[in-house]
Write an enzyme that holds these catalytic residues in place. Structure first.
Site, short mmCIF file in Angstrom:
data_model
loop_
_atom_site.label_atom_id
_atom_site.label_comp_id
_atom_site.label_asym_id
_atom_site.label_seq_id
_atom_site.Cartn_x
_atom_site.Cartn_y
_atom_site.Cartn_z
N SER A 289 1.66 30.30 -6.58
CA SER A 289 0.77 29.90 -5.31
C SER A 289 1.07 28.30 -5.18
O SER A 289 1.52 27.80 -5.98
CB SER A 289 -0.95 30.21 -5.64
OG SER A 289 -1.17 29.71 -6.87
N LYS A 290 0.33 27.89 -4.07
CA LYS A 290 0.20 26.68 -3.80
C LYS A 290 0.04 25.62 -4.96
O LYS A 290 0.42 24.44 -4.82
CB LYS A 290 -0.30 26.36 -2.48
CG LYS A 290 0.22 27.06 -1.30
CD LYS A 290 -0.62 26.62 -0.12
CE LYS A 290 -0.14 27.45 1.25
NZ LYS A 290 -0.85 27.06 2.31
N ARG A 291 -1.01 26.00 -5.72
CA ARG A 291 -1.41 25.09 -7.04
C ARG A 291 -0.39 24.81 -7.98
O ARG A 291 -0.37 24.01 -8.69
CB ARG A 291 -2.73 25.68 -7.59
CG ARG A 291 -2.51 26.83 -8.39
CD ARG A 291 -3.69 27.54 -9.02
NE ARG A 291 -3.28 28.86 -9.63
CZ ARG A 291 -3.24 29.06 -11.00
NH1 ARG A 291 -2.97 27.59 -11.84
NH2 ARG A 291 -3.00 29.86 -11.53
N GLY A 293 2.55 23.88 -6.87
CA GLY A 293 3.65 23.01 -6.34
C GLY A 293 4.28 23.80 -5.01
O GLY A 293 3.66 24.81 -4.33
#
Length: 530
Positions: A289-291, A293
């Protein structure tokens, strides 16, 4: 289990032209079956691999192309190319609220950047278009009506609040009751009638045998009250009418296969072979996921990554050696950005040196470090710095570091203490004298041979060699304790000062040796303080 045909060597970016295929498949052995008790209730046939291979990638234009989606597209592309088949691109834009033309364009650009050219789809005419679901509503309505006439679908007038209580009533409503609601203008959906007992089993080409009990599903909507078809219905109609032979997609779509298999059977379509690829996981084995990177292809594209590096890295996430569906790993693949960066560096440095020089030279000019994009300075600088460049923007930092002269900061560091204690002040005095006499500048003018000769003579005059000679030389000439080959670095710095190739905004200036002479007490002060 389906039997795969032999796979020839993979060929990237091979264009094939559309042939004319019949809209539906002829009969073939059953791959998906629905059972009721001990006897078969009905079966859903899958397309035989003897038929022309046609695969599809069907992104939803509601955001950027995720690396997981890119891998799915790649696996479809490779499977088509290795079997002489067709790679179809279909845009699934039935989510009218979230779908945008900007997202569609971004997805198309990312696929093109990766080299995954499609044989049919937006911008490439074929015999099975249109290739956007939003343009296929007439077709969906036609097949929905067919299901309604056959009794596989019924009109459900339930509101969302009364759904669970009322849908059973409408599943058994008479024609008269339905007609009365239609005349009143009551909103309704088309709901698929699911068998109450039995189970469904498929032989997935990657996951193996997968089965579900039908009583866990319940009747489901295929057309909303506003006339918009739902995902599972659209996909089934599209895959069948586009003659898709294999559906290769992420394993998170596996539950959708149950509903789609029932629709295939109800419409009399054969079902394609299914291959559900494992998810791409983060290093902590959670869903990427975006967390974690960057997760979209566009982000890596903007960071300067090469498409061939991204393609090869994605290919390694879940398969081995030559591509075949049978070799795709069932377990989740870890997405490691460090390995991707390393692989990008290998691809960046693999082409002939002139290609790398041209690419980085243009980068340095475009970012305002250099005033020119070609020349001997650039050629030598690229060769010196290339091993530290994994993505193109790395070259900016590498050159900036080479051009910088942080002498004061270096001498103030703990690491500089041994150099300072080795009589750096006396060494600097002799060095500056060599500069004043013109020996050093003359040696630099003669290039590598002149530098080599001067260093040997200078070291002999000070009775120094090895580390005790080269460490203080590096500190005084580059302002740093570490860096690439010192001889090449010094000659490049000299050339930079003479040629004027460094852009004014880059902040480079030649070392002001007169100023260093005036600041020589700094060396003594630094020695005392350390």
């Amino acid at each position: 289990m389906s039997t795969l045909v032999a796979m020839p060597k993979i060929r990237m970016k091979v264009r094939v032209f559309p042939d004319v295929f019949p809209p539906f498949f002829p009969q073939s052995p059953s791959k998906v079956s629905v059972f009721h008790g001990r006897r078969r209730s009905f079966s859903v046939s899958a397309a035989s691999t003897q038929h022309p291979v046609r695969v599809r990638f069907a992104p939803s234009p509601t955001g950027n192309l995720h690396v997981g989606g890119a891998r799915t597209a790649l696996f479809n592309y490779l499977f088509a190319r290795s079997n002489g088949g067709k790679f179809v691109l279909r845009i699934e834009d039935t989510d009218l609220e979230r779908s945008t033309k900007e997202s569609e364009e971004a997805v198309l650009n990312d696929l093109s950047w990766l080299g995954l050219d499609w044989d049919e789809g937006p911008g490439v005419d074929g015999d099975y278009g249109p290739y956007r679901q939003s343009e296929r509503n007439t077709l969906y309505k036609q097949y929905a009506e067919k299901l309604l006439e056959s009794g596989h679908v019924y009109c459900c007038f339930c509101s969302s609040e009364e759904l669970e209580k009322m849908k059973e009533i409408w599943a058994n409503a008479t024609d008269k009751e339905v007609q009365e609601e239609l005349e009143r203008g009551t909103p309704y959906t088309y709901r698929f009638r699911v068998p109450k007992e039995g189970s469904l089993k498929i032989n997935d080409l990657i996951q193996g045998e997968v089965s579900w009990n039908l009583n866990t599903l319940g009747d489901f909507v295929i057309m909303r009250s506003n006339g918009q078809p739902v995902y599972n219905f659209c996909v089934t109609v599209d895959d069948a009418t586009m003659a898709i032979s294999h559906v290769i997609r992420a394993e998170e779509h596996l539950p959708n296969t149950l509903r789609q298999a029932l629709i295939y059977k109800a419409l009399g379509f054969q079902m394609p072979d299914c291959a559900h690829v494992s998810l791409i996981l983060a290093p902590d084995r959670s869903k990427l996921s975006k967390r974690h990177g960057a997760t979209s292809v566009g982000q890596y594209r903007e960071m300067g990554y090469l498409p061939q590096a991204m393609v090869n890295y994605l290919a390694l996430l879940g398969w081995v050696e030559k591509f075949s569906i049978g070799r795709v790993n069932k377990s989740g693949a870890i997405f490691d950005s460090t390995k991707l960066r390393w692989m990008n560096g290998q691809h960046l440095r693999a082409p002939p040196s002139e290609q790398l020089t041209k690419l980085i030279g243009e980068q340095w000019k475009s970012t305002g470090i250099l005033a020119e994009a070609e020349g001997s300075f650039i050629e030598e600088a690229v060769q010196l710095l290339k091993d530290g460049i994994d993505i193109t923007p790395d070259s900016d930092k590498a050159l900036s570091n080479l051009l910088s002269y942080p002498l004061h900061d270096t001498l103030s560091s703990v690491e500089a203490k041994p150099v300072l204690e080795d009589k750096l002040s006396e060494f600097a005095a002799s060095f500056i004298a060599a500069y004043d006499s013109g020996e050093l500048v003359g040696a630099l003018e003669e290039g590598h041979a002149g530098w080599q000769k001067w260093v040997k003579s200078f070291g002999k005059s000070l009775k120094r060699k090895g580390k005790s000679l080269f460490m203080p030389l590096r500190v005084l000439l580059t302002g740093k304790l570490h860096g690439p080959d010192m001889r090449t670095s010094v000659l490049l710095l000299h050339k930079a000062g003479k040629s004027g190739i460094i852009a004014p905004l880059a902040g480079f200036r030649e070392v002001d040796w007169d100023a260093l002479i005036r600041d020589q007490p700094l060396l003594e002060t630094a020695t005392i303080s350390n």
